[in-house]
Design a protein around this motif. Structure first.
Motif, PDB file in Angstrom:
ATOM      1  N   THR A   1     -24.481 -11.203 -32.479  1.00  0.00           N
ATOM      2  CA  THR A   1     -24.301 -10.240 -31.395  1.00  0.00           C
ATOM      3  C   THR A   1     -24.330  -8.834 -31.983  1.00  0.00           C
ATOM      4  OG1 THR A   1     -22.935 -11.824 -30.188  1.00  0.00           O
ATOM      5  CG2 THR A   1     -22.834  -9.529 -29.482  1.00  0.00           C
TER       6      THR A   1
ATOM      7  N   PHE B   1     -28.835  -9.476 -28.834  1.00  0.00           N
ATOM      8  CA  PHE B   1     -28.602 -10.612 -29.725  1.00  0.00           C
ATOM      9  C   PHE B   1     -29.770 -10.713 -30.699  1.00  0.00           C
ATOM     10  CE2 PHE B   1     -26.491 -11.873 -25.716  1.00  0.00           C
ATOM     11  CZ  PHE B   1     -25.194 -11.981 -26.190  1.00  0.00           C
TER      12      PHE B   1
ATOM     13  N   ASN C   1     -22.238  -5.620 -27.595  1.00  0.00           N
ATOM     14  CA  ASN C   1     -21.436  -6.399 -26.667  1.00  0.00           C
ATOM     15  C   ASN C   1     -21.226  -5.669 -25.355  1.00  0.00           C
ATOM     16  OD1 ASN C   1     -20.050  -8.902 -26.300  1.00  0.00           O
ATOM     17  ND2 ASN C   1     -19.390  -8.762 -28.429  1.00  0.00           N
TER      18      ASN C   1
END
Length: 280
Positions: A133, A143, A136
């Motif tokens: 990741t 990703f 976020n």
């Protein structure tokens, strides 16, 4: 009432404000000018027909180790919220490597997002692996699928080859019948050639590994980026080698063998490579 002036050529093309139009009409009727207060319009964000701002959808992109976006990739997203709650969503990236969740996904207040993807493998099956990741932020999730290491904590996925010579390693004397016990062999060179693309869609060069023949008894592993590979090799005496993935004598061996031709499970990323002499 007709407000057109007899000397105006054609229709009026200038738009009058409400205040100007009322004053003009009053003047033409011989009335006192009427003061009209301007109407203030508050500026603000665009709204829907119901007066509420449209919700921002959970969206993002997926890239590979080289930063190229991965298209048509099936993924599982997990949203984790306060108190340990979580929700799962199944998505697929578009032709630009982007994805978007349904609007209802925004109702789950997530503090962290994680993802795993189903990568196409050599035999047309799929290999599920976790992604790194990079962002976020719910409206801009990023990703990355890594098949080579990208720093501390990277979820890089490699596969491991363990070359060995079981028969030669158990021989109690110098025996030229086996590679590991042959007194005239000091080193072994293996050539690993990627088959098509790697798991994450990237490409890489062939890998050449040379090691002492004694390492065939030391359980030494060779790490390769995740994907299917073909292997061939020879010794320092230019003697060709043959390979099999089973150490039994009855298992056939070939001079060119495809490794990892099926997905490795989470507990089986290691493939044994039994090394023998190639028959002329």
């Amino acid at each position: 009432m007709n407000l057109a002036h007899p000397h105006w050529p054609g229709p009026v093309r200038r738009v009058l404000t409400t205040a100007a139009a009322v004053s003009l009409a009053a003047g033409m009727l011989g009335l006192a000018p009427v003061a009209v207060a301007p109407v203030a319009v508050a500026a603000g964000p665009s709204t829907t027909a119901h007066g509420a701002a449209p919700p921002r959808r959970v969206a993002g992109v997926v890239v590979n180790s080289a930063g190229r976006r991965l298209t048509n990739l099936r993924m599982d997203l997990v949203a984790r919220g306060v108190g340990g709650g979580k929700d799962r969503f199944a998505v697929r990236t578009d032709y630009l490597g982007r994805f978007r969740l349904p609007v209802l996904a925004k109702r789950f207040v997530a503090t962290r997002w994680t993802a795993s993807a189903y990568f196409p493998w050599y035999d047309n099956s799929y290999w599920q692996r976790d992604l790194n990741t990079l962002s976020n932020r719910s409206t801009r999730l990023v990703f990355r699928a890594d098949v080579t290491n990208r720093g501390a904590g990277s979820l890089a996925d490699s596969v491991y080859v363990r070359p060995r010579d079981q028969a030669g390693c158990t021989s109690l004397w110098a025996d030229p019948a086996y590679v590991a016990s042959d007194p005239g062999t000091e080193t072994v060179t293996l050539h690993f050639v990627p088959v098509y693309h790697l798991v994450d869609g990237s490409t890489t060069d062939a890998k050449i590994v040379t090691f002492p023949s004694s390492s065939l008894c030391d359980l030494t592993d060779i790490a390769l980026p995740a994907g299917a590979w073909r292997v061939f090799g020879m010794t320092d005496g230019n003697r060709p080698l043959a390979f099999a993935t089973d150490e039994t004598d009855t298992h056939p061996s070939v001079r060119l063998l495809t490794l990892f031709d099926h997905p490795m499970s989470s507990s089986d990323e290691l493939q044994y490579l039994d090394i023998r002499w190639a028959t002329e």
